[in-house]
Every structure is written in structure tokens, then in C-alpha cells.
Scaffold this motif. Structure first.
Motif, PDB file in Angstrom:
ATOM      1  N   ARG A 138      19.825 -16.062 -25.309  1.00 39.11           N
ATOM      2  CA  ARG A 138      19.829 -17.529 -25.222  1.00 39.11           C
ATOM      3  C   ARG A 138      18.474 -18.092 -24.786  1.00 39.11           C
ATOM      4  O   ARG A 138      18.404 -19.097 -24.079  1.00 39.11           O
ATOM      5  N   LEU A 139      17.406 -17.431 -25.228  1.00 40.04           N
ATOM      6  CA  LEU A 139      16.056 -17.907 -24.927  1.00 40.04           C
ATOM      7  C   LEU A 139      15.639 -18.971 -25.932  1.00 40.04           C
ATOM      8  O   LEU A 139      14.753 -19.765 -25.673  1.00 40.04           O
ATOM      9  N   ILE A 140      16.271 -18.957 -27.102  1.00 42.45           N
ATOM     10  CA  ILE A 140      16.085 -20.015 -28.093  1.00 42.45           C
ATOM     11  C   ILE A 140      17.439 -20.367 -28.679  1.00 42.45           C
ATOM     12  O   ILE A 140      18.363 -19.561 -28.657  1.00 42.45           O
ATOM     13  N   ASP A 141      17.527 -21.572 -29.220  1.00 41.50           N
ATOM     14  CA  ASP A 141      18.759 -22.043 -29.845  1.00 41.50           C
ATOM     15  C   ASP A 141      18.808 -21.554 -31.292  1.00 41.50           C
ATOM     16  O   ASP A 141      17.773 -21.444 -31.956  1.00 41.50           O
ATOM     17  N   ILE A 196       9.472 -12.341 -39.490  1.00 42.62           N
ATOM     18  CA  ILE A 196      10.023 -12.549 -38.146  1.00 42.62           C
ATOM     19  C   ILE A 196       8.893 -12.920 -37.193  1.00 42.62           C
ATOM     20  O   ILE A 196       9.031 -13.845 -36.383  1.00 42.62           O
ATOM     21  N   ALA A 197       7.764 -12.220 -37.288  1.00 44.63           N
ATOM     22  CA  ALA A 197       6.609 -12.537 -36.429  1.00 44.63           C
ATOM     23  C   ALA A 197       6.142 -13.966 -36.680  1.00 44.63           C
ATOM     24  O   ALA A 197       5.819 -14.703 -35.734  1.00 44.63           O
ATOM     25  N   ALA A 198       6.129 -14.385 -37.951  1.00 43.77           N
ATOM     26  CA  ALA A 198       5.720 -15.753 -38.285  1.00 43.77           C
ATOM     27  C   ALA A 198       6.701 -16.775 -37.711  1.00 43.77           C
ATOM     28  O   ALA A 198       6.301 -17.827 -37.211  1.00 43.77           O
ATOM     29  N   ALA A 199       7.999 -16.455 -37.762  1.00 42.62           N
ATOM     30  CA  ALA A 199       9.015 -17.363 -37.212  1.00 42.62           C
ATOM     31  C   ALA A 199       8.851 -17.497 -35.701  1.00 42.62           C
ATOM     32  O   ALA A 199       8.915 -18.610 -35.151  1.00 42.62           O
ATOM     33  N   VAL A 200       8.611 -16.375 -35.027  1.00 43.79           N
ATOM     34  CA  VAL A 200       8.437 -16.393 -33.571  1.00 43.79           C
ATOM     35  C   VAL A 200       7.165 -17.169 -33.200  1.00 43.79           C
ATOM     36  O   VAL A 200       7.160 -17.948 -32.247  1.00 43.79           O
ATOM     37  N   SER A 201       6.102 -16.982 -33.989  1.00 42.97           N
ATOM     38  CA  SER A 201       4.869 -17.745 -33.756  1.00 42.97           C
ATOM     39  C   SER A 201       5.110 -19.240 -33.914  1.00 42.97           C
ATOM     40  O   SER A 201       4.600 -20.049 -33.134  1.00 42.97           O
ATOM     41  N   TRP A 202       5.889 -19.608 -34.939  1.00 45.81           N
ATOM     42  CA  TRP A 202       6.214 -21.024 -35.170  1.00 45.81           C
ATOM     43  C   TRP A 202       6.946 -21.598 -33.959  1.00 45.81           C
ATOM     44  O   TRP A 202       6.644 -22.692 -33.504  1.00 45.81           O
ATOM     45  N   LEU A 203       7.915 -20.839 -33.425  1.00 42.31           N
ATOM     46  CA  LEU A 203       8.658 -21.284 -32.245  1.00 42.31           C
ATOM     47  C   LEU A 203       7.720 -21.496 -31.059  1.00 42.31           C
ATOM     48  O   LEU A 203       7.841 -22.484 -30.331  1.00 42.31           O
ATOM     49  N   ALA A 204       6.775 -20.577 -30.883  1.00 44.04           N
ATOM     50  CA  ALA A 204       5.819 -20.688 -29.774  1.00 44.04           C
ATOM     51  C   ALA A 204       4.904 -21.901 -29.969  1.00 44.04           C
ATOM     52  O   ALA A 204       4.683 -22.679 -29.028  1.00 44.04           O
ATOM     53  N   GLU A 205       4.407 -22.091 -31.196  1.00 48.60           N
ATOM     54  CA  GLU A 205       3.524 -23.226 -31.494  1.00 48.60           C
ATOM     55  C   GLU A 205       4.216 -24.563 -31.250  1.00 48.60           C
ATOM     56  O   GLU A 205       3.586 -25.524 -30.826  1.00 48.60           O
ATOM     57  N   LYS A 206       5.519 -24.620 -31.532  1.00 51.89           N
ATOM     58  CA  LYS A 206       6.278 -25.861 -31.354  1.00 51.89           C
ATOM     59  C   LYS A 206       6.713 -26.065 -29.897  1.00 51.89           C
ATOM     60  O   LYS A 206       7.382 -27.043 -29.585  1.00 51.89           O
ATOM     61  N   GLY A 207       6.374 -25.108 -29.037  1.00 56.70           N
ATOM     62  CA  GLY A 207       6.756 -25.208 -27.634  1.00 56.70           C
ATOM     63  C   GLY A 207       8.221 -24.891 -27.373  1.00 56.70           C
ATOM     64  O   GLY A 207       8.769 -25.241 -26.328  1.00 56.70           O
ATOM     65  N   LEU A 226       9.437 -21.748 -27.456  1.00 61.57           N
ATOM     66  CA  LEU A 226       9.521 -20.408 -26.881  1.00 61.57           C
ATOM     67  C   LEU A 226       8.353 -20.224 -25.932  1.00 61.57           C
ATOM     68  O   LEU A 226       7.204 -20.167 -26.361  1.00 61.57           O
ATOM     69  N   HIS A 227       8.661 -20.136 -24.642  1.00 70.18           N
ATOM     70  CA  HIS A 227       7.611 -19.980 -23.634  1.00 70.18           C
ATOM     71  C   HIS A 227       7.113 -18.538 -23.627  1.00 70.18           C
ATOM     72  O   HIS A 227       7.885 -17.614 -23.855  1.00 70.18           O
ATOM     73  N   PRO A 228       5.818 -18.347 -23.351  1.00 72.98           N
ATOM     74  CA  PRO A 228       5.214 -17.002 -23.414  1.00 72.98           C
ATOM     75  C   PRO A 228       5.953 -15.951 -22.580  1.00 72.98           C
ATOM     76  O   PRO A 228       6.136 -14.820 -23.032  1.00 72.98           O
ATOM     77  N   GLU A 229       6.401 -16.310 -21.359  1.00 75.29           N
ATOM     78  CA  GLU A 229       7.077 -15.306 -20.531  1.00 75.29           C
ATOM     79  C   GLU A 229       8.433 -14.918 -21.118  1.00 75.29           C
ATOM     80  O   GLU A 229       8.848 -13.765 -21.039  1.00 75.29           O
ATOM     81  N   LYS A 230       9.134 -15.870 -21.735  1.00 78.73           N
ATOM     82  CA  LYS A 230      10.409 -15.547 -22.390  1.00 78.73           C
ATOM     83  C   LYS A 230      10.165 -14.661 -23.614  1.00 78.73           C
ATOM     84  O   LYS A 230      10.924 -13.731 -23.873  1.00 78.73           O
ATOM     85  N   HIS A 231       9.087 -14.974 -24.337  1.00 77.70           N
ATOM     86  CA  HIS A 231       8.709 -14.183 -25.507  1.00 77.70           C
ATOM     87  C   HIS A 231       8.436 -12.745 -25.077  1.00 77.70           C
ATOM     88  O   HIS A 231       8.931 -11.794 -25.696  1.00 77.70           O
ATOM     89  N   ALA A 232       7.683 -12.580 -24.000  1.00 77.99           N
ATOM     90  CA  ALA A 232       7.328 -11.243 -23.512  1.00 77.99           C
ATOM     91  C   ALA A 232       8.574 -10.473 -23.084  1.00 77.99           C
ATOM     92  O   ALA A 232       8.721  -9.276 -23.385  1.00 77.99           O
ATOM     93  N   ARG A 233       9.490 -11.158 -22.388  1.00 78.02           N
ATOM     94  CA  ARG A 233      10.722 -10.513 -21.927  1.00 78.02           C
ATOM     95  C   ARG A 233      11.556 -10.034 -23.115  1.00 78.02           C
ATOM     96  O   ARG A 233      12.055  -8.909 -23.145  1.00 78.02           O
TER      97      ARG A 233
END
Length: 168
Positions: free
Chosen positions: A58-61, A18-29, A31-38
Motif C-alpha cells: 500500500r505504498l501506492i494506490d 516496470i522501471a519506467a512506470a516506477v520512475s513516472w510515479l516518482a517524478e509525479k511525487g 512514490l517517495h524515495p524511501e518507500k521506493h527503496a523499501r
């Protein structure tokens, strides 16, 4: 037996995927850092998985999450265009259960079934399908809403969708 069946080991592997998937989303732009933090704060507060919180808020599709989980888990991503017109397992598997679990049994090759799952960590559903069919289950990732739509139309075509039919 073996370490793979140890719930603690499985949980650590799940958390790292799950952490790797979230990192992938962030790397691809995606998932914005503030949404990730929230979402991370909410996930911690509710004990829910971060990936599920991201979709719920609904922070990501769902489609982007499916792509990320496919990469992180090393499982194929199967899109709606590759689904057959009707499930080959309508006589064996309860469509209501499949809908609730958001899993789609797509095809059988020899003694193995391809099970497309919105949540690849839903081992309970994979085990239930394996038990019910007697087949080995190969997991693949799917987009939740595509699985939902296919199950609804597949059940209708198979004449199995009694849930939407009023009693006589």
C-alpha cells in the motif's frame, strides 16, 4: 516466432516498462524515495515484481499504478465509467477465471476484443481469452478494484454469479 516471442526479450521489455512506470510515479511525487527503496529491497528479497510489491504494501494506490503502467507500456487506460453495463462475453468466458486474473473483456470490434487488465504483463490470461474466443486481443490497462467491481456486478446482472448462491 520472432524476437517478441523470446521469453528473455519479453522479460527485459517487461522489466524496463516496470522501471519506467516506477520512475513516472516518482517524478509525479506519488512514490517517495524511501518507500521506493523499501519496496525495491523487498522485491529483490522475494523475487516479486516491484510494481506488485508497491501495491501490496500500500505504498501506492492501484489507480496511480494503472496510470503509470499506461504511460510506460503505451497502452490506453480504461476507467470504470467506460465499462459497458454487462460483459458481452459472459457466455464464453468464466467469470471466476476473469476475476482471478483481474481482466475484463469489454467489447468486440470485428475480430478484435478489448481486454482491460490490471496487470498488462499477464500474457497467459490474454492468450487464454484469445484461445477461448477466437478473437485477437488488444490489451488496455484498468484499475484492479474497478475491474473487480465491474466483473461482480456484470456477473450478477447476467445471472451468472453462482459462487455467492448457496446450493439447494
Amino acid at each position: 516466432g520472432g524476437r517478441k516471442d523470446d521469453p528473455a526479450v519479453a522479460r527485459i521489455e517487461q522489466d524496463s516498462q516496470i522501471a519506467a512506470a516506477v520512475s513516472w510515479l516518482a517524478e509525479k511525487g506519488l512514490l517517495h524515495p524511501e518507500k521506493h527503496a523499501r519496496a525495491a529491497a523487498m522485491a529483490e528479497g522475494t523475487q516479486e515484481r516491484l510494481d506488485l510489491v508497491l501495491v501490496k504494501l500500500r505504498l501506492i494506490d492501484e489507480e496511480h499504478l494503472a496510470q503509470a503502467l499506461s504511460v510506460a507500456c503505451g497502452l490506453p487506460l480504461v476507467r470504470e465509467a467506460d465499462f459497458p453495463p454487462v460483459s458481452p462475453f459472459t457466455d464464453q468466458l468464466n467469470t471466476g477465471y476473469l476475476r482471478a486474473q483481474r481482466v475484463a473483456p469489454l467489447r468486440q470490434d470485428d475480430e478484435t476484443m478489448l481486454l482491460v487488465m490490471a496487470d498488462p504483463f499477464n500474457h497467459e490470461a490474454a492468450n487464454a481469452v484469445r484461445f477461448k474466443t477466437g478473437l485477437r486481443v488488444n490489451r488496455a490497462i484498468g484499475v484492479g478494484r474497478e475491474i473487480d467491481g465491474w466483473l461482480a456486478s456484470s456477473a450478477t446482472r447476467a445471472g451468472q454469479d453462482n459462487a455467492s448462491v448457496a446450493p439447494d
